[in-house]
Motif scaffolding. Structure first.
Motif, PDB file in Angstrom:
ATOM      1  N   TRP A  48      73.747  19.900  28.492  1.00 54.72           N
ATOM      2  CA  TRP A  48      74.612  21.017  28.119  1.00 54.72           C
ATOM      3  C   TRP A  48      74.130  22.287  28.813  1.00 54.72           C
ATOM      4  N   GLN A  49      75.030  22.953  29.539  1.00 50.58           N
ATOM      5  CA  GLN A  49      74.692  24.165  30.281  1.00 50.58           C
ATOM      6  C   GLN A  49      75.796  25.213  30.138  1.00 50.58           C
ATOM      7  N   GLU A  50      75.402  26.480  30.107  1.00 46.85           N
ATOM      8  CA  GLU A  50      76.344  27.590  30.207  1.00 46.85           C
ATOM      9  C   GLU A  50      76.059  28.445  31.433  1.00 46.85           C
ATOM     10  N   ASP A  51      75.041  28.071  32.177  1.00 45.99           N
ATOM     11  CA  ASP A  51      74.624  28.807  33.370  1.00 45.99           C
ATOM     12  C   ASP A  51      75.345  28.244  34.588  1.00 45.99           C
ATOM     13  N   ALA A  52      76.210  29.066  35.199  1.00 45.21           N
ATOM     14  CA  ALA A  52      76.980  28.610  36.353  1.00 45.21           C
ATOM     15  C   ALA A  52      76.110  28.323  37.563  1.00 45.21           C
ATOM     16  N   ALA A  53      74.868  28.801  37.556  1.00 45.71           N
ATOM     17  CA  ALA A  53      73.957  28.506  38.659  1.00 45.71           C
ATOM     18  C   ALA A  53      73.660  27.013  38.770  1.00 45.71           C
ATOM     19  N   GLN A  54      73.982  26.247  37.723  1.00 51.89           N
ATOM     20  CA  GLN A  54      73.826  24.797  37.776  1.00 51.89           C
ATOM     21  C   GLN A  54      74.756  24.163  38.811  1.00 51.89           C
ATOM     22  N   PHE A  55      75.788  24.928  39.214  1.00 51.64           N
ATOM     23  CA  PHE A  55      76.751  24.407  40.180  1.00 51.64           C
ATOM     24  C   PHE A  55      76.269  24.689  41.596  1.00 51.64           C
ATOM     25  N   ASN A  56      75.286  23.885  41.981  1.00 46.96           N
ATOM     26  CA  ASN A  56      74.805  23.891  43.359  1.00 46.96           C
ATOM     27  C   ASN A  56      74.681  22.447  43.810  1.00 46.96           C
ATOM     28  N   THR A  57      74.664  22.229  45.104  1.00 51.42           N
ATOM     29  CA  THR A  57      74.744  20.880  45.654  1.00 51.42           C
ATOM     30  C   THR A  57      73.632  19.975  45.146  1.00 51.42           C
ATOM     31  N   ASP A  58      72.394  20.469  45.144  1.00 48.74           N
ATOM     32  CA  ASP A  58      71.264  19.639  44.738  1.00 48.74           C
ATOM     33  C   ASP A  58      71.363  19.248  43.272  1.00 48.74           C
ATOM     34  N   ASN A  59      71.725  20.186  42.418  1.00 50.41           N
ATOM     35  CA  ASN A  59      71.777  19.889  40.989  1.00 50.41           C
ATOM     36  C   ASN A  59      72.951  18.978  40.648  1.00 50.41           C
ATOM     37  N   LEU A  60      74.111  19.237  41.220  1.00 54.84           N
ATOM     38  CA  LEU A  60      75.279  18.413  40.912  1.00 54.84           C
ATOM     39  C   LEU A  60      75.106  16.975  41.375  1.00 54.84           C
ATOM     40  N   ALA A  61      74.244  16.751  42.351  1.00 54.03           N
ATOM     41  CA  ALA A  61      74.015  15.390  42.843  1.00 54.03           C
ATOM     42  C   ALA A  61      73.467  14.473  41.750  1.00 54.03           C
ATOM     43  N   LYS A  62      72.922  15.058  40.682  1.00 55.66           N
ATOM     44  CA  LYS A  62      72.347  14.263  39.590  1.00 55.66           C
ATOM     45  C   LYS A  62      73.409  13.691  38.663  1.00 55.66           C
ATOM     46  N   TYR A  63      74.644  14.184  38.779  1.00 55.00           N
ATOM     47  CA  TYR A  63      75.658  13.860  37.782  1.00 55.00           C
ATOM     48  C   TYR A  63      76.790  13.019  38.354  1.00 55.00           C
ATOM     49  N   ASP A  64      77.446  12.297  37.443  1.00 55.88           N
ATOM     50  CA  ASP A  64      78.614  11.505  37.787  1.00 55.88           C
ATOM     51  C   ASP A  64      79.908  12.165  37.343  1.00 55.88           C
ATOM     52  N   VAL A  65      79.818  13.044  36.354  1.00 55.70           N
ATOM     53  CA  VAL A  65      81.001  13.698  35.803  1.00 55.70           C
ATOM     54  C   VAL A  65      80.597  15.075  35.274  1.00 55.70           C
ATOM     55  N   VAL A  66      81.508  16.033  35.427  1.00 57.98           N
ATOM     56  CA  VAL A  66      81.334  17.369  34.867  1.00 57.98           C
ATOM     57  C   VAL A  66      82.412  17.571  33.816  1.00 57.98           C
ATOM     58  N   ILE A  67      82.001  18.035  32.633  1.00 55.31           N
ATOM     59  CA  ILE A  67      82.916  18.255  31.513  1.00 55.31           C
ATOM     60  C   ILE A  67      83.046  19.752  31.263  1.00 55.31           C
TER      61      ILE A  67
END
Length: 255
Positions: free
Chosen positions: A64-83
């Motif tokens: 669970w995140q509210e920090d938009a900085a999580q939306f970077n290429t390296d971090n998003l690579a860890k996930y299969d889906v964004v809710i």
């Protein structure tokens, strides 16, 4: 001899660890995003708790995140889906938008819940990803909701029609021609009239969709307009509906 015994013990231990890791590996990883830039729903915490409960029940990881900085290429690579749960307004900057767009183009999934359709209204790609955008809503009411696609995962616990109490969004015309509809609400069973001064509406007419899915730009997108009230997130039928969308968006399976 002792060296041989120690070697075998080490190999057995390694095998046990590898087997344990394989057994405990989660199905997929989800990023749960609840940032708001405008209206903030009082049901956010109930929604987060519900998604965490779904993750525990169905054996997937959720962050669970509210920090938009999580939306970077390296971090998003860890996930299969964004809710996007109850997000509103302009929540991503240009660089974060590009990272999210690349995430979907890599074959990943998106889930939007309720006011995700009232998010990033100036970003045409996102509006196409969601499928339709929020226009207005009347007062919270009880209405008859119908399942119009029995083949989508998560509707197994839903009868063909059922009474549901929620804030029924009225939506724009579709931004995508690929939308497959799952749920609709019958405007004859409640009062759809809404008057916000400059924005007025007497409803969407005979067909008022409330949930849909599509393949979009290489990835998958699921949206449900239900989920305004905190109480919605304690209903097993609704949680099954949400998990069906999360599961399909994350894996492409279930149809």
């Amino acid at each position: 001899m002792n060296l041989l015994k120690n070697t075998w013990r080490a190999l057995i231990l390694l095998f046990v660890v590898m087997l344990s890791n394989n057994v405990s590996a989660k199905q997929f990883n989800a990023l749960l995003f609840t940032k708001t830039d405008g209206w903030h729903h009082s049901s956010v915490l109930e929604g987060v708790s519900a998604i965490k409960k779904i993750a525990q029940t169905h054996h997937f990881d959720v962050s669970w995140q509210e920090d938009a900085a999580q939306f970077n290429t390296d971090n998003l690579a860890k996930y299969d889906v964004v809710i996007f749960l109850l997000t509103t307004g302009d929540v991503l900057n240009a660089k974060q938008q590009q990272a999210f767009k690349a995430f979907i183009q890599q074959g990943k999934g998106f889930v939007g819940i309720h006011s995700a359709a009232d998010t990033e209204l100036e970003w045409s790609w996102y509006k196409e990803l969601v499928g339709r955008t929020f226009v207005i809503h009347p007062a919270i009411q009880t209405a008859k909701v119908s399942v119009i696609n029995k083949d989508f995962p998560g509707v197994e616990q839903m009868p063909s029609t059922f009474l549901w109490t929620d804030e029924y969004y009225q939506y724009s015309k579709p931004h995508s021609d690929k939308l497959n509809y799952i749920l609709s609400v019958d405007e004859d069973t409640y009062s759809p009239d809404a008057d916000w001064g400059e924005v007025k509406s007497d409803g969407m007419g005979d067909f008022h969709p409330m949930a849909w899915f599509q393949n979009y730009d290489g990835g998958r997108s699921f949206y449900s307009g239900l989920g305004h009230l905190p109480e919605n997130y304690s209903q097993p039928m609704f949680l099954s509906h949400l998990y069906g969308g999360i599961y399909w968006a994350a894996t492409g399976k279930g149809l």
